[in-house]
Design a protein around this motif. Structure first.
Motif, mmCIF file in Angstrom:
data_model
loop_
_atom_site.group_PDB
_atom_site.id
_atom_site.type_symbol
_atom_site.label_atom_id
_atom_site.label_comp_id
_atom_site.label_asym_id
_atom_site.label_seq_id
_atom_site.Cartn_x
_atom_site.Cartn_y
_atom_site.Cartn_z
ATOM 1 N N ASN A 1 -25.406 -28.143 26.938
ATOM 2 C CA ASN A 1 -24.389 -27.722 25.974
ATOM 3 C C ASN A 1 -24.193 -26.215 26.039
ATOM 4 O O ASN A 1 -25.090 -25.447 25.678
ATOM 5 C CB ASN A 1 -24.803 -28.148 24.559
ATOM 6 C CG ASN A 1 -23.703 -27.932 23.538
ATOM 7 O OD1 ASN A 1 -22.595 -27.500 23.861
ATOM 8 N ND2 ASN A 1 -23.993 -28.251 22.285
ATOM 9 N N GLN A 2 -23.021 -25.788 26.521
ATOM 10 C CA GLN A 2 -22.685 -24.374 26.659
ATOM 11 C C GLN A 2 -23.668 -23.687 27.605
ATOM 12 O O GLN A 2 -24.184 -22.603 27.328
ATOM 13 C CB GLN A 2 -22.658 -23.688 25.291
ATOM 14 C CG GLN A 2 -21.872 -24.424 24.225
ATOM 15 C CD GLN A 2 -20.425 -24.713 24.616
ATOM 16 O OE1 GLN A 2 -19.738 -23.838 25.125
ATOM 17 N NE2 GLN A 2 -19.977 -25.932 24.402
ATOM 18 N N LEU B 1 -23.488 -24.715 31.603
ATOM 19 C CA LEU B 1 -23.029 -24.731 32.991
ATOM 20 C C LEU B 1 -21.974 -23.670 33.282
ATOM 21 O O LEU B 1 -21.783 -23.302 34.450
ATOM 22 C CB LEU B 1 -22.514 -26.115 33.370
ATOM 23 C CG LEU B 1 -23.552 -27.241 33.387
ATOM 24 C CD1 LEU B 1 -23.006 -28.458 34.123
ATOM 25 C CD2 LEU B 1 -24.866 -26.796 33.991
ATOM 26 N N GLU B 2 -21.303 -23.167 32.265
ATOM 27 C CA GLU B 2 -20.348 -22.079 32.497
ATOM 28 C C GLU B 2 -21.057 -20.793 32.924
ATOM 29 O O GLU B 2 -20.424 -19.863 33.432
ATOM 30 C CB GLU B 2 -19.501 -21.820 31.250
ATOM 31 C CG GLU B 2 -20.233 -21.251 30.059
ATOM 32 C CD GLU B 2 -20.890 -22.299 29.183
ATOM 33 O OE1 GLU B 2 -21.311 -21.950 28.061
ATOM 34 O OE2 GLU B 2 -20.971 -23.473 29.616
ATOM 35 N N VAL C 1 -18.883 -27.602 27.332
ATOM 36 C CA VAL C 1 -18.480 -26.367 28.010
ATOM 37 C C VAL C 1 -17.273 -25.751 27.306
ATOM 38 O O VAL C 1 -16.505 -26.448 26.652
ATOM 39 C CB VAL C 1 -18.112 -26.632 29.491
ATOM 40 C CG1 VAL C 1 -19.346 -26.885 30.333
ATOM 41 C CG2 VAL C 1 -17.136 -27.796 29.609
ATOM 42 N N HIS D 1 -20.182 -15.600 31.530
ATOM 43 C CA HIS D 1 -19.589 -16.833 32.046
ATOM 44 C C HIS D 1 -19.043 -16.612 33.458
ATOM 45 O O HIS D 1 -18.310 -15.648 33.699
ATOM 46 C CB HIS D 1 -18.466 -17.314 31.135
ATOM 47 C CG HIS D 1 -18.939 -17.751 29.785
ATOM 48 N ND1 HIS D 1 -18.099 -18.294 28.841
ATOM 49 C CD2 HIS D 1 -20.168 -17.734 29.218
ATOM 50 C CE1 HIS D 1 -18.790 -18.589 27.746
ATOM 51 N NE2 HIS D 1 -20.047 -18.257 27.958
ATOM 52 N N PHE E 1 -13.985 -24.323 33.023
ATOM 53 C CA PHE E 1 -13.920 -25.785 32.920
ATOM 54 C C PHE E 1 -12.667 -26.193 32.146
ATOM 55 O O PHE E 1 -12.239 -25.493 31.229
ATOM 56 C CB PHE E 1 -15.142 -26.339 32.181
ATOM 57 C CG PHE E 1 -16.427 -26.268 32.943
ATOM 58 C CD1 PHE E 1 -16.889 -27.354 33.669
ATOM 59 C CD2 PHE E 1 -17.180 -25.102 32.932
ATOM 60 C CE1 PHE E 1 -18.078 -27.290 34.366
ATOM 61 C CE2 PHE E 1 -18.373 -25.024 33.632
ATOM 62 C CZ PHE E 1 -18.829 -26.124 34.354
ATOM 63 N N THR F 1 -12.788 -31.007 35.458
ATOM 64 C CA THR F 1 -14.150 -31.533 35.375
ATOM 65 C C THR F 1 -14.204 -32.991 35.813
ATOM 66 O O THR F 1 -15.078 -33.393 36.595
ATOM 67 C CB THR F 1 -14.692 -31.391 33.946
ATOM 68 O OG1 THR F 1 -14.634 -30.010 33.553
ATOM 69 C CG2 THR F 1 -16.121 -31.881 33.845
ATOM 70 N N SER G 1 -14.010 -25.818 22.743
ATOM 71 C CA SER G 1 -15.105 -26.454 23.479
ATOM 72 C C SER G 1 -14.768 -27.913 23.732
ATOM 73 O O SER G 1 -14.218 -28.589 22.858
ATOM 74 C CB SER G 1 -16.419 -26.369 22.698
ATOM 75 O OG SER G 1 -16.846 -25.042 22.562
#
Length: 246
Positions: A105-106, A108-109, A135, A162, A166, A171, A214
């Motif tokens: 959660n928040q 992969l960016e 993301v 970042h 996304f 995605t 998000s």
């Protein structure tokens, strides 16, 4: 352009509640629908998402992965096993096909090594298990409007941590092209809607998730993993080096 404030405070410009960015009310709705004995949170921070899981599944074995041990004591006190791993360059010390739910959660960016990270996620997930991905949305409504005036998206500025954008379409295209029928979209949700306060942001994000700040994907692993994410790198030329393990 939009000034955020911490929960419980107000601003003359806006009353955006930053906690909505993490969409934990969505996770709280999703978790009761899943059978969870083991849960892994990548980039767990202080373990807030895992505490949502434990509130619904107190018997679950929860593991929190982060780079560093600054939250180790708090995680252990909450009944969460802390593990320090560089998710972009190290394997997860977790057995294959042993986890019911993986949360990112928040996180992969902030990463480049999207293939290696997904390789490890789908390696450790059980068949029938779920990946909950949250993301920032580069195509959030406010980012689309900013683009009309030549202003960069708020979630992907160079002067930030970042490094990867996304959106819903991109995605899903990634998982479809790379993983094929390994993955199935079981749910898609939105949270936070700039520049509105929570009483307006929640219904707007629920009605128009693709325009929310998000976005959240509940992705089901449908069959055994066969290194699809790493194998894809030998099939395409991406003009950069990606980590594929040692």
């Amino acid at each position: 352009m939009f000034r955020e404030v911490t929960p419980g405070t107000t601003s003359r410009l806006t009353t955006v509640d930053h906690s909505e960015t993490y969409g934990r009310h969505i996770l709280a709705q999703v978790v009761p629908t899943l059978a969870i004995d083991t849960c892994l949170d990548i980039g767990c921070g202080a373990g807030q998402d895992l505490q949502v899981v434990l509130a619904q599944h107190p018997q679950a074995q929860c593991v929190g992965v982060d780079y560093g041990d600054w939250h180790a004591a708090a995680l252990a006190a909450a009944g969460i096993k802390p593990i320090s791993v560089n998710i972009e360059a190290e394997p997860l010390p977790i057995a294959s096909e042993s986890v019911d739910l993986v949360i990112a959660n928040q996180v992969l960016e902030h990463t480049k090594e999207i293939y290696w990270i997904n390789h490890e996620i789908f390696r450790v997930l059980k068949v029938g298990g779920y990946f909950y991905l949250g993301v920032p949305n580069v195509l959030a409504l406010h980012n689309r409007l900013l683009g009309l005036f030549g202003v960069h998206p708020t979630c992907n500025k160079m002067l930030s941590a970042h490094v990867r954008p996304f959106s819903k379409h991109d995605t899903l295209l990634f998982y479809r092209e790379v993983a094929g029928d390994l993955t199935h979209l079981a749910g898609f949700y939105g949270s936070q809607f700039y520049p509105f306060p929570k009483p307006l942001a929640r219904p707007l994000a629920a009605a128009l998730p693709s325009c929310a700040f998000s976005i959240f994907f509940l992705i089901k692993k449908t069959r055994p993993y066969d290194r699809e994410f790493l194998n894809h790198l030998s099939k395409v030329y991406l003009e950069t080096n990606f980590f594929k393990g040692h």
